[in-house]
Design an enzyme around this catalytic site. Structure first.
Site, mmCIF file in Angstrom:
data_model
loop_
_atom_site.group_PDB
_atom_site.id
_atom_site.type_symbol
_atom_site.label_atom_id
_atom_site.label_comp_id
_atom_site.label_asym_id
_atom_site.label_seq_id
_atom_site.Cartn_x
_atom_site.Cartn_y
_atom_site.Cartn_z
ATOM 1 N N ALA A 1 0.854 -1.206 0.000
ATOM 2 C CA ALA A 1 0.000 0.000 0.000
ATOM 3 C C ALA A 1 0.877 1.238 0.000
ATOM 4 O O ALA A 1 2.094 1.148 -0.105
ATOM 5 C CB ALA A 1 -0.912 -0.027 1.211
ATOM 6 N N ASN A 2 0.271 2.393 0.090
ATOM 7 C CA ASN A 2 1.031 3.644 0.239
ATOM 8 C C ASN A 2 0.266 4.582 1.172
ATOM 9 O O ASN A 2 -0.818 4.246 1.643
ATOM 10 C CB ASN A 2 1.299 4.277 -1.130
ATOM 11 C CG ASN A 2 0.021 4.619 -1.850
ATOM 12 O OD1 ASN A 2 -0.762 5.442 -1.381
ATOM 13 N ND2 ASN A 2 -0.227 3.967 -2.990
ATOM 14 N N ARG A 3 0.830 5.747 1.415
ATOM 15 C CA ARG A 3 0.290 6.630 2.460
ATOM 16 C C ARG A 3 -0.813 7.572 1.975
ATOM 17 O O ARG A 3 -1.212 8.467 2.701
ATOM 18 C CB ARG A 3 1.413 7.490 3.039
ATOM 19 C CG ARG A 3 2.434 6.724 3.798
ATOM 20 C CD ARG A 3 3.416 7.666 4.459
ATOM 21 N NE ARG A 3 4.598 6.959 4.908
ATOM 22 C CZ ARG A 3 4.636 6.216 6.005
ATOM 23 N NH1 ARG A 3 3.570 6.084 6.754
ATOM 24 N NH2 ARG A 3 5.751 5.599 6.341
ATOM 25 N N SER A 4 -1.320 7.409 0.771
ATOM 26 C CA SER A 4 -2.365 8.331 0.296
ATOM 27 C C SER A 4 -3.613 8.236 1.185
ATOM 28 O O SER A 4 -4.075 7.139 1.504
ATOM 29 C CB SER A 4 -2.727 7.974 -1.151
ATOM 30 O OG SER A 4 -3.901 8.648 -1.520
ATOM 31 N N ALA B 1 -3.331 7.487 -5.775
ATOM 32 C CA ALA B 1 -1.919 7.081 -5.744
ATOM 33 C C ALA B 1 -1.898 5.592 -6.063
ATOM 34 O O ALA B 1 -2.005 4.747 -5.175
ATOM 35 C CB ALA B 1 -1.331 7.361 -4.371
#
Ligand code: C5P
Length: 407
Positions: free
Chosen positions: A214-217, A280
């Site tokens: 995942a990512n921090r968006s 993102a």
């Protein structure tokens, strides 16, 4: 449209809160609105037509079959010669009649005959408010496009019981009337009749059934754009990766997890006038996600082989059929923000790149503020630091202008 020079038809039905309707007349008139009053029979048990008429500056209307009133103005003109109909207080009985389309007195007939926006301020005992019949009627009135303000929680005047059912205060009703008129003002709805899709949030790329990349968006910027576009009158489809944000009101939300699901949902939402890619999206996914949870110590440390995800923005921007008229991409950069955005505009084939600096020092990721540069073939506009809501509103205003120009 503000309340000044607005024609308001105020329907007063019978409840103790009717006395507050007298103050409401004054509040509307203070703001330059003209007020015409219709009262039900039971309203007249609480306040007199004389006092309502004196405050409104013209006699209150009470009777469907009053020959003088019908001759002078008539219920159809009462219903139509107005910009806004306000029902305060709206009793459970009058709401039931509205939901059922009844027309057996002047108030209910005018409410059925009007094609103007209607704002109701319910007021009733908390048990009546919670009753299944009232719940059904409230849902029906919302479906019919009727706007509601209140009721508030508090103590009931007649019984001392506490709960939800108190009529909203006159100034709250005034604010709701202003907000309702503002949303119907064509100048406030520059995207009326336009279709728009927006991607937002991160994607989750499965490693196995319980793990993912995942990512921090946070989705805050994309969701704010969806909210602003819907408020500007667009029909919005928001395709969102996993986020913890509430769905923006009046928006069709499609929830997805992975980049490939997001691409499929985007393609299903076409054709649209504008497509905004604020998500993102993970650049890579695990080549073969495990169908069972990977276990420690079975075959040493797992080595994740990655493959590239489809580039959703580039795929849509390069379509030869059903390409949206305006394709907007985002660029999250940590250095050389504008130069990289220019390069991205060319590589992806989109019309605008909204570039922002997401270096750790900027606090953009997950934060509430954003500094953006709008990069187009015509040049670069660098905007001052603003809230993500303000960025969304400014982007939506610019999109509306661009669509107008390209007609
Ligand atoms: O190439 P980069 O990820 O920096 O591009 C960012 C822009 O491209 C964003 O608008 C993002 O939503 C979009 N994008 C996409 N699909 C991908 C990767 C990025 O739509 N697989």
């Amino acid at each position: 449209m503000t309340l000044s020079s607005t024609k308001i038809l105020l329907v007063i039905s019978g409840g103790i809160a009717a006395y507050k309707a007298l103050d409401l007349i004054r509040r509307f008139r203070e703001r330059g609105a003209s007020v015409r009053v219709v009262m039900t029979r039971s309203a007249q048990e609480f306040v007199t037509p004389l006092s309502a008429g004196a405050l409104a500056g013209e006699p209150a209307y009470t009777d469907l079959f009053d020959s003088k009133t019908e001759f002078d103005i008539g219920h159809i003109r009462l219903a139509r010669e107005t910009d806004l109909v306000v029902v305060a207080p709206a009793t459970a009985n009058l709401m039931a009649k509205m939901a059922g389309g009844h027309a057996d007195d002047l108030a209910s007939t005018v409410l059925l005959a009007t094609d103007r926006p209607i704002l109701i301020a319910p007021a009733m005992n908390p048990v009546m408010w919670a009753h299944k019949a009232t719940r059904r009627n409230v849902a029906q009135l919302a479906t019919d496009g009727i706007t509601m303000v209140g009721p508030n929680a508090g103590e009931m005047a007649e019984s001392g019981e506490a709960g939800v059912g108190r009529m909203a205060e006159p100034l709250e009703i005034v604010a709701a009337a202003e907000a309702l008129l503002a949303t119907r003002d064509p100048a406030a709805r520059p995207l009326a009749g336009r279709k728009m899709l927006i991607t937002s949030g991160p994607t989750h790329e499965p490693i196995d059934p319980v793990r993912y990349i995942a990512n921090r968006s946070s989705g805050k910027q994309g969701h704010a754009i969806a909210r602003a576009a819907a408020a500007a009158g667009a029909a919005v489809t928001l395709i969102s990766g996993p986020v913890t944000l509430a769905d923006p009101p009046g928006v069709t939300v499609v929830r997805v997890e992975s980049a490939r699901e997001m691409l499929a949902a985007v393609e299903a939402a076409l054709p649209v006038d504008v497509a905004v890619f604020a998500a993102a999206v993970a650049d890579w996914r695990v080549a073969t996600a495990g169908t069972h949870k990977l276990k420690k110590g079975q075959a040493g440390t797992p080595q994740l082989a990655l493959v590239e995800n489809p580039d959703i923005l580039a795929t849509i921007a390069r379509r030869t059929s059903e390409r949206p008229r305006l394709v907007v991409g985002f660029a999250a950069e940590t250095e050389n923000v504008v130069a990289n955005a220019r390069d991205k505009l060319a590589r992806k084939g989109c019309d605008w790149i909204v570039a922002n600096d997401v270096s750790a020092a900027s606090g953009v990721m997950g934060g509430d503020r954003n500094t953006v540069h709008v990069v187009t073939a015509a040049g670069v506009d660098s905007w001052p630091i603003q809230s993500k809501e303000e960025v969304a509103q400014a982007l939506v205003a610019r999109m509306a202008e661009t669509l107008e120009e390209s007609v």
